[in-house]
Design a protein around this motif. Structure first.
Motif, PDB file in Angstrom:
ATOM      1  N   ASP A  30       0.824  -1.204   0.000  1.00 43.11           N
ATOM      2  CA  ASP A  30       0.000   0.000   0.000  1.00 43.11           C
ATOM      3  C   ASP A  30       0.862   1.259   0.000  1.00 43.11           C
ATOM      4  O   ASP A  30       0.556   2.236  -0.685  1.00 43.11           O
ATOM      5  N   MET A  33       2.266   1.765  -3.482  1.00 44.81           N
ATOM      6  CA  MET A  33       1.234   2.262  -4.397  1.00 44.81           C
ATOM      7  C   MET A  33       0.976   3.752  -4.164  1.00 44.81           C
ATOM      8  O   MET A  33       0.833   4.525  -5.109  1.00 44.81           O
ATOM      9  N   THR A  34       0.945   4.160  -2.904  1.00 46.61           N
ATOM     10  CA  THR A  34       0.723   5.565  -2.568  1.00 46.61           C
ATOM     11  C   THR A  34       1.866   6.426  -3.094  1.00 46.61           C
ATOM     12  O   THR A  34       1.634   7.494  -3.675  1.00 46.61           O
ATOM     13  N   GLU A  35       3.098   5.964  -2.909  1.00 45.19           N
ATOM     14  CA  GLU A  35       4.255   6.712  -3.411  1.00 45.19           C
ATOM     15  C   GLU A  35       4.232   6.811  -4.935  1.00 45.19           C
ATOM     16  O   GLU A  35       4.580   7.850  -5.495  1.00 45.19           O
ATOM     17  N   GLU A  36       3.810   5.753  -5.617  1.00 44.33           N
ATOM     18  CA  GLU A  36       3.731   5.782  -7.077  1.00 44.33           C
ATOM     19  C   GLU A  36       2.692   6.795  -7.543  1.00 44.33           C
ATOM     20  O   GLU A  36       2.918   7.535  -8.504  1.00 44.33           O
ATOM     21  N   LEU A  37       1.548   6.837  -6.859  1.00 47.37           N
ATOM     22  CA  LEU A  37       0.510   7.798  -7.226  1.00 47.37           C
ATOM     23  C   LEU A  37       0.999   9.233  -7.023  1.00 47.37           C
ATOM     24  O   LEU A  37       0.766  10.104  -7.865  1.00 47.37           O
ATOM     25  N   LEU A  38       1.682   9.479  -5.915  1.00 48.21           N
ATOM     26  CA  LEU A  38       2.223  10.816  -5.666  1.00 48.21           C
ATOM     27  C   LEU A  38       3.260  11.189  -6.715  1.00 48.21           C
ATOM     28  O   LEU A  38       3.304  12.327  -7.180  1.00 48.21           O
ATOM     29  N   SER A  39       4.081  10.222  -7.093  1.00 53.08           N
ATOM     30  CA  SER A  39       5.094  10.458  -8.117  1.00 53.08           C
ATOM     31  C   SER A  39       4.437  10.804  -9.456  1.00 53.08           C
ATOM     32  O   SER A  39       4.889  11.715 -10.157  1.00 53.08           O
ATOM     33  N   GLN A  40       3.377  10.090  -9.804  1.00 55.68           N
ATOM     34  CA  GLN A  40       2.676  10.376 -11.053  1.00 55.68           C
ATOM     35  C   GLN A  40       2.047  11.767 -11.025  1.00 55.68           C
ATOM     36  O   GLN A  40       2.079  12.491 -12.022  1.00 55.68           O
ATOM     37  N   LYS A  41       1.489  12.147  -9.879  1.00 50.28           N
ATOM     38  CA  LYS A  41       0.888  13.478  -9.763  1.00 50.28           C
ATOM     39  C   LYS A  41       1.947  14.561  -9.898  1.00 50.28           C
ATOM     40  O   LYS A  41       1.717  15.583 -10.543  1.00 50.28           O
ATOM     41  N   LYS A  42       3.123  14.338  -9.300  1.00 50.58           N
ATOM     42  CA  LYS A  42       4.207  15.314  -9.405  1.00 50.58           C
ATOM     43  C   LYS A  42       4.666  15.446 -10.851  1.00 50.58           C
ATOM     44  O   LYS A  42       4.885  16.557 -11.348  1.00 50.58           O
ATOM     45  N   LYS A  44       2.932  14.812 -13.543  1.00 52.99           N
ATOM     46  CA  LYS A  44       1.869  15.471 -14.293  1.00 52.99           C
ATOM     47  C   LYS A  44       1.902  16.974 -14.046  1.00 52.99           C
ATOM     48  O   LYS A  44       1.741  17.772 -14.974  1.00 52.99           O
TER      49      LYS A  44
END
Length: 89
Positions: A30, A33-42, A44
């Motif tokens: 988990d 996954m959270t770190e990956e989502l934050l990385s994708q948002k950064k 973007k």
């Protein structure tokens, strides 16, 4: 969809791994996954900032070129809109 506790129990029973270890692995997953989502948002956000910056620089360059070729008069246009803006307030 299976609840987290049921999933932990099921994985533990099927693989003969203690429930604590299974829970630890799922929590770690988990976090990843959270770190990956934050990385994708950064990423973007950075891409959008670059695109907007390039657009603004392109518009400024186009205005500068038009002013240089005397197609438009930037000083008069800016003065006109500043005067209009200050009158409205």
């Amino acid at each position: 969809m299976m609840e987290r506790d049921d999933m932990i129990l099921e994985i533990s029973m099927r693989t003969d791994i203690p429930m604590e270890d299974v829970e630890e692995v799922l929590e770690y997953e988990d976090l990843i996954m959270t770190e990956e989502l934050l990385s994708q948002k950064k990423k973007k956000c950075i891409v959008m900032t670059v695109i907007i910056t390039v657009f603004v620089l392109g518009a400024a360059c186009a205005l500068w070129m038009l002013d240089k070729k005397e197609k438009i008069d930037i000083e008069a246009t800016v003065k006109k809109y500043v005067d209009k803006f200050t009158k409205e307030k």
